[in-house]
Design an enzyme around this catalytic site. Structure first.
Site, PDB file in Angstrom:
ATOM      1  N   HIS A  97     -41.480 -89.051  31.353  1.00 26.09           N
ATOM      2  CA  HIS A  97     -41.343 -90.245  32.185  1.00 26.09           C
ATOM      3  C   HIS A  97     -41.327 -91.473  31.297  1.00 26.09           C
ATOM      4  O   HIS A  97     -42.172 -91.630  30.423  1.00 26.09           O
ATOM      5  CB  HIS A  97     -42.493 -90.369  33.190  1.00 26.09           C
ATOM      6  CG  HIS A  97     -42.399 -91.607  34.019  1.00 26.09           C
ATOM      7  ND1 HIS A  97     -41.576 -91.695  35.134  1.00 26.09           N
ATOM      8  CD2 HIS A  97     -42.954 -92.846  33.876  1.00 26.09           C
ATOM      9  CE1 HIS A  97     -41.670 -92.912  35.642  1.00 26.09           C
ATOM     10  NE2 HIS A  97     -42.493 -93.622  34.898  1.00 26.09           N
ATOM     11  N   ASP A 176     -47.610 -92.996  48.107  1.00 31.61           N
ATOM     12  CA  ASP A 176     -47.120 -93.877  47.048  1.00 31.61           C
ATOM     13  C   ASP A 176     -45.914 -94.684  47.513  1.00 31.61           C
ATOM     14  O   ASP A 176     -45.764 -95.854  47.158  1.00 31.61           O
ATOM     15  CB  ASP A 176     -46.745 -93.068  45.804  1.00 31.61           C
ATOM     16  CG  ASP A 176     -46.096 -93.947  44.747  1.00 31.61           C
ATOM     17  OD1 ASP A 176     -46.759 -94.894  44.288  1.00 31.61           O
ATOM     18  OD2 ASP A 176     -44.928 -93.724  44.420  1.00 31.61           O
ATOM     19  N   ARG A 183     -46.824-103.262  47.180  1.00 31.16           N
ATOM     20  CA  ARG A 183     -47.123-103.955  45.924  1.00 31.16           C
ATOM     21  C   ARG A 183     -46.010-104.919  45.551  1.00 31.16           C
ATOM     22  O   ARG A 183     -46.252-105.996  45.016  1.00 31.16           O
ATOM     23  CB  ARG A 183     -47.318-102.929  44.798  1.00 31.16           C
ATOM     24  CG  ARG A 183     -48.645-102.186  44.864  1.00 31.16           C
ATOM     25  CD  ARG A 183     -48.618-100.947  43.983  1.00 31.16           C
ATOM     26  NE  ARG A 183     -48.178-101.243  42.641  1.00 31.16           N
ATOM     27  CZ  ARG A 183     -47.477-100.411  41.871  1.00 31.16           C
ATOM     28  NH1 ARG A 183     -47.144 -99.220  42.322  1.00 31.16           N
ATOM     29  NH2 ARG A 183     -47.126-100.759  40.659  1.00 31.16           N
ATOM     30  N   SER A 198     -49.458 -94.464  40.809  1.00 36.13           N
ATOM     31  CA  SER A 198     -48.126 -94.325  41.388  1.00 36.13           C
ATOM     32  C   SER A 198     -47.282 -93.336  40.582  1.00 36.13           C
ATOM     33  O   SER A 198     -46.718 -92.379  41.121  1.00 36.13           O
ATOM     34  CB  SER A 198     -47.430 -95.694  41.430  1.00 36.13           C
ATOM     35  OG  SER A 198     -46.084 -95.566  41.810  1.00 36.13           O
ATOM     36  N   LYS A 202     -46.816 -88.730  41.507  1.00 34.68           N
ATOM     37  CA  LYS A 202     -45.534 -88.041  41.681  1.00 34.68           C
ATOM     38  C   LYS A 202     -45.335 -86.966  40.616  1.00 34.68           C
ATOM     39  O   LYS A 202     -44.846 -85.871  40.910  1.00 34.68           O
ATOM     40  CB  LYS A 202     -44.393 -89.056  41.649  1.00 34.68           C
ATOM     41  CG  LYS A 202     -44.325 -89.920  42.921  1.00 34.68           C
ATOM     42  CD  LYS A 202     -43.290 -91.015  42.845  1.00 34.68           C
ATOM     43  CE  LYS A 202     -43.691 -92.111  41.898  1.00 34.68           C
ATOM     44  NZ  LYS A 202     -42.885 -93.332  42.014  1.00 34.68           N
TER      45      LYS A 202
END
Length: 439
Positions: A97, A176, A183, A198, A202
């Site tokens: 990620h 989320d 947010r 967040s 996931k």
């Protein structure tokens, strides 16, 4: 009654009160585990109102959370939806990620490169919003390629090809999705506990065995400040470790755009160059560094990553991956109708090329979207001809703007005012990968 719905005589009695949870965090306290789990669940059920969760998010931004609170919140967000499992694949799964940046197309060459070593790479990706590009948008510039896969299709592709880049299903961490949107409109995007929970909710729900994080800092990064980026990286590594996912992070520089392309189709072209054994040095360096991290977590610390780029194994895996999702790896990619090249006004050395303005300019050219429902123009973007440190002569092309409508050039050029500089001395060399963070 402090919840988001009105009480009725036969309604279930809620075990906690949102106002009490908000006050605890407002007053610098640690929210008890059962109360925090209830808060996330009740918000997902729409019992806790947006206004109350907004107040809680602001209290978190201002006062922070301890490691245990962040772990509990992440776990509660995972519990709001489904959890995937790749246990039946018979091979290790490793994901990557990135916190996003300008010209960051690393996922494209990285996933097939790691898959070439027999490791499964389930890369559930997203679309771009604002100046950061989305991996799915880039790949959709390939004719026929599709982002939406069923779970069965994803498993089959991981088994047969080893790499899949596709859209995440709506069933993963639905809490989320609600909190992320909130947010965005309440000025709490920057709260590190909320960012970390967040991302990691996931990734953990996705069911990967191991995870490598590319956490960026600098002008074009989500976290501009290196110390805050480091804190985010450490928080996410801790979350992964606490959840049984082997997790490491690289802290990487995003002050200058990555590679020589910013956009969608042009970033795919550059990725294919890397898979063919060429490509810009910074893209190759980061791809190789992340591949080594991923393969080490998969039990192959001595894998010769560069060899797989040289001998065509990574390219073979790319072509299989694209075909498996109905894309044509040999089809021509979209090209822009209009171009505008900016040239150097004088001799010297390119001392600076700031990532954020170039990302905004590419977005204004049509390569990104302002709203989630907006389309992207796959041929739009910017091709860079030089990077900081290069010697320049007057009249030499610096970069070319790409668009389907020449009316977009003016606003893109406005964004680039003062974004690059030609001086007399080469800039100091800075490492692309600043440090490696482990549990």
């Amino acid at each position: 009654m402090s919840g988001g719905t009105q009480n009725t005589p036969d309604a279930a009695v809620e075990p906690f009160d949102a106002v009490d949870v908000i006050r605890t965090k407002r007053d610098h306290g640690a929210v008890p585990e059962d109360a925090l789990r209830w808060m996330i669940d009740a918000y997902t059920r729409e019992y806790v109102a947006d206004s109350q969760m907004a107040a809680f998010a602001m209290a978190v931004l201002l006062n922070g959370m301890n490691r245990d609170e962040i772990r509990v919140m992440t776990d509660a967000m995972i519990a709001s939806g489904e959890r995937m499992s790749f246990a039946g694949l018979g091979k290790r799964t490793v994901d990557k990620h990135s916190t996003g940046g300008v010209g960051d197309k690393i996922t494209l060459p990285l996933a097939p490169l790691v898959a070439a070593f027999g490791v499964a790479v389930p890369q559930l990706s997203g679309r771009g919003l604002g100046h950061t590009g989305g991996t799915l948008d880039k790949l959709e510039s390939i004719p026929g390629w599709r982002a939406a896969l069923s779970n069965d299709e994803m498993f089959a592709q991981l088994r047969d090809v080893g790499a899949v880049i596709c859209a995440a299903g709506s069933g993963l961490a639905p809490a989320d999705k609600r909190l992320y949107a909130l947010r965005d409109v309440t000025g709490t995007v920057e709260a590190i506990p909320l960012i970390a929970s967040s991302i990691m909710s996931k990734k953990i729900a996705e069911g990967t065995d191991a995870l490598v994080l590319d956490v960026k800092f600098g002008s074009g990064a989500f976290m501009r400040d290196v110390d805050k980026a480091r804190e985010l990286a450490r928080t996410m590594v801790a979350l992964g470790t606490d959840s049984g996912v082997a997790t490491t992070a690289l802290l990487t520089d995003m002050n200058t755009p990555l590679g020589l392309t910013i956009g969608n189709a042009n970033e795919v072209r550059e990725s294919v160059e890397v898979l063919a054994g060429g490509g810009p040095a910074d893209i190759v360096e980061l791809t190789v560094a992340l591949a080594r991290e991923m393969l080490a977590l998969a039990g192959q610390p001595d894998a010769d990553v560069e060899a797989a780029l040289r001998d065509g194994r990574a390219m073979d895996a790319w072509r299989e991956m694209i075909r498996a999702q109905d894309g044509d790896p040999d089809a021509p990619l979209p090209t822009p109708r209009e171009t505008h090249t900016v040239v150097a006004a004088r001799n010297g050395v390119l001392t600076r090329m700031e990532a954020l303005p170039f990302g905004i300019a590419a977005w204004r050219l049509g390569a990104g979207r302002a709203r989630a429902q907006d389309p992207v123009i796959h041929a739009a973007g910017i091709d860079l001809h030089v990077k900081p440190g290069a010697s320049i002569v007057a009249g030499q092309p610096l970069f070319t703007l790409l668009a389907d409508d020449d009316k977009r050039f003016e606003r893109a050029l406005d964004a680039l005012e003062g974004a690059w500089e030609i001086g007399t001395d080469a800039p100091a060399s800075t490492p692309l990968v600043l440090e490696r963070i482990t549990a």
